[in-house]
Design an enzyme around this catalytic site. Structure first.
Site, PDB file in Angstrom:
ATOM      1  N   SER A 254       2.869  30.054  41.431  1.00 45.57           N
ATOM      2  CA  SER A 254       4.291  29.735  41.308  1.00 45.57           C
ATOM      3  C   SER A 254       4.928  30.632  40.256  1.00 45.57           C
ATOM      4  O   SER A 254       4.257  31.447  39.612  1.00 45.57           O
ATOM      5  CB  SER A 254       4.475  28.269  40.916  1.00 45.57           C
ATOM      6  OG  SER A 254       4.009  28.066  39.590  1.00 45.57           O
ATOM      7  N   LYS A 255       6.231  30.451  40.066  1.00 48.49           N
ATOM      8  CA  LYS A 255       7.005  31.263  39.119  1.00 48.49           C
ATOM      9  C   LYS A 255       6.422  31.220  37.706  1.00 48.49           C
ATOM     10  O   LYS A 255       6.545  32.171  36.950  1.00 48.49           O
ATOM     11  CB  LYS A 255       8.451  30.752  39.069  1.00 48.49           C
ATOM     12  CG  LYS A 255       9.269  31.130  40.289  1.00 48.49           C
ATOM     13  CD  LYS A 255       9.784  32.543  40.166  1.00 48.49           C
ATOM     14  CE  LYS A 255      10.697  32.891  41.339  1.00 48.49           C
ATOM     15  NZ  LYS A 255      10.922  34.324  41.425  1.00 48.49           N
ATOM     16  N   ARG A 256       5.812  30.084  37.347  1.00 43.18           N
ATOM     17  CA  ARG A 256       5.312  29.969  35.970  1.00 43.18           C
ATOM     18  C   ARG A 256       4.155  30.937  35.701  1.00 43.18           C
ATOM     19  O   ARG A 256       3.788  31.169  34.554  1.00 43.18           O
ATOM     20  CB  ARG A 256       4.897  28.525  35.658  1.00 43.18           C
ATOM     21  CG  ARG A 256       3.659  28.035  36.359  1.00 43.18           C
ATOM     22  CD  ARG A 256       3.438  26.549  36.143  1.00 43.18           C
ATOM     23  NE  ARG A 256       2.359  26.038  36.946  1.00 43.18           N
ATOM     24  CZ  ARG A 256       1.089  26.009  36.570  1.00 43.18           C
ATOM     25  NH1 ARG A 256       0.742  26.496  35.390  1.00 43.18           N
ATOM     26  NH2 ARG A 256       0.163  25.499  37.361  1.00 43.18           N
TER      27      ARG A 256
END
Length: 490
Positions: A254-256
């Site tokens: 994911s973006k994290r």
């Protein structure tokens, strides 16, 4: 005669092209090229609420930037177009209608509220929520009554709950699904738009797709699609589901975890060659231990049998290492052309100044690229060649600019270099070593503060090469400026 390989990459234009999608496209392309087949791009834009024109452009732009060019599809055309699902609605409607006429599908008039109530009731009873088939055997009268009530029907496929559906997957082997987990699923929505599992089967057949190579997350869709193939009487393609890409902590990517879209990597200064090389290794193993190879070698070696069954771990450090290799090894002019947009974006140079300074920028790139890992880093590294600066690296100041004697040393260095007629690397080195001998000190005691004075940094390419490229005037000017900076500070 063996059937010609035809594969497709079929993204939904509801966002950017992500690393997972790019890898799926790449594996399809490698498989097609390895087998002298055809690679097709199809845009699955039937999600009318989420699909956007901008996303279509972005996906196409990213694929082209990566060099993953298709044989048939948008911008290319082909015998089996159009290549946007939104332009193929008539075909889906016709095939769904055929299934209704053949008694393999039926109109369902249940409202969303009725379906929700049934789901809740099933859950209360501890059962899996499934459609109960209540519209399977409606009479003509019942249908007409529902029509009068203004109900818009969906079309559902009739599923036999007995037995199993077997997926023979090239990568995963035999995967068995119990038919009891399937229900009479919707193939056409009430607004005339097909569902994913129906449209992609109709298209894959119409486009003569021989192998469906896609992400593992689609494996659960495959038994439904097999039921659609069987109902329509289509020949089945071969399936291959490539493993998931997980983050280093084995969680869902994911973006994290940082950049995940192709355009984010491009904007951070990664080269398309490096991304393609990295993605090739993400879930696929070549025969040897080589980690650096271009598209030609990948095409020659690629087989689906060598794709791993287990999840691939996304590792930006590995990508960055590969990127550094390509920065060092690719043509200098190409790397310069790729670096210039970063110089402009950072305000290091104006676009109108690029042409007249191109050769100089290229020399700076060639001198510095061995240390860079991304184009963004490379642009920062060569900024001092192009733009003057007022700050010096803090750790360098503490080490080299804390003594007033350094100001005198820099002034003497400037004086010595000012007298050079041919300001070459060899002559610069000769004069600096001469000065060290005259002053009874090591050359390093001149080299380190001089580097800080002319570059603002403590590390970089060889100092003599830097000075020769900067030229006499700029070198002397920066030495004097640094000497004055020290005097004013102390």
């Amino acid at each position: 005669m063996e059937e010609k390989v035809r594969v497709r990459f079929a993204p939904s234009p509801t966002g950017s092209l992500h690393i997972g999608g790019a890898r799926t496209a790449l594996f399809n392309l490698l498989f097609a090229r390895h087998n002298n087949g055809t690679f097709i791009l199809r845009i699955e834009d039937t999600d009318t609420e989420r699909s956007t024109e901008e996303s279509v452009k972005q996906i196409i732009r990213s694929l082209k930037w990566l060099g993953l060019d298709w044989d048939e599809g948008p911008d290319k055309g082909g015998e089996y177009g159009p290549y946007f699902q939104s332009m193929r609605l008539e075909l889906y409607s016709k095939e769904a209608q055929r299934l209704v006429e053949e008694g393999k599908a039926y109109y369902c008039y249940c409202t969303p509220e009725e379906l929700q109530a049934k789901r809740e009731e099933a859950l209360k009873q501890g059962k899996a929520p499934r459609y109960d088939g209540c519209c399977r055997n409606l009479t003509q009268e019942q249908k007409e009554q529902f029509e009068r009530e203004g109900r818009k029907p969906v079309i559902r496929l009739k599923i036999n709950e007995e037995g199993q559906t077997v997926v023979e997957d090239i990568i995963r082997g035999t995967v068995i699904f119990e038919n009891s987990v399937l229900d009479d699923f919707i193939i056409m929505k009430s607004n005339g738009i097909p569902t994913y599992n129906f449209a992609c089967v109709v298209d894959d057949h119409a486009m003569k797709i021989t192998h469906v190579i896609r992400a593992e997350e689609h494996l659960s869709n495959t038994p439904k699609q097999i039921k659609v193939y069987e109902a329509l009487g289509y020949e089945m393609p071969r399936f291959a589901h490539v493993p998931m890409i997980l983050a280093p902590d084995r969680s869902k990517l994911s973006k994290r975890h940082g950049a995940t879209s192709v355009e984010e990597f491009r904007d951070q200064g990664y080269l398309p060659e490096a991304i393609v090389n990295y993605l090739t290794l993400l879930g696929w193993s070549p025969e040897g231990n080589e980690e650096i190879f271009g598209m030609d070698k990948a095409i020659k070696e690629f087989t689906l049998e060598r794709v791993n069954k287990t999840a691939a771990i996304y590792d930006v450090k590995k990508l960055t290492w590969i990127n550094g290799h390509y920065l060092r090894e690719l043509d200098g002019g190409y790397i310069t052309d790729q670096t210039i947009p970063f110089l402009i974006k950072k305000g290091i140079i104006e676009e109108k100044e690029v042409e007249k300074n191109y050769d100089y920028i290229k020399e700076a790139v060639m001198l510095s690229r061995d240390r860079a890992r991304t184009l963004e880093e490379l642009a920062d590294m060569i900024s001092f060649f192009i733009r003057d600066f007022d700050d010096y690296e803090e750790k360098g100041v503490k080490k080299h600019f804390e003594d007033i004697k350094t100001a005198e040393l820099l002034e003497r260095t400037a004086q010595k270099l000012e007298g050079i007629v041919e300001f070459s690397k060899e002559n610069v080195e000769l004069k600096i070593r001469e000065l060290a001998e005259e002053m009874g000190i090591k050359a390093a005691e001149i080299i380190h503060p001089t580097r800080l004075a002319v570059t603002g940094r403590t590390v970089g390419p060889g100092l003599f090469e830097i000075l020769a490229l900067l030229g006499r005037e700029k070198t002397v000017e920066r030495l004097k400026k640094a000497a004055l900076w020290i005097k004013n500070r102390i």
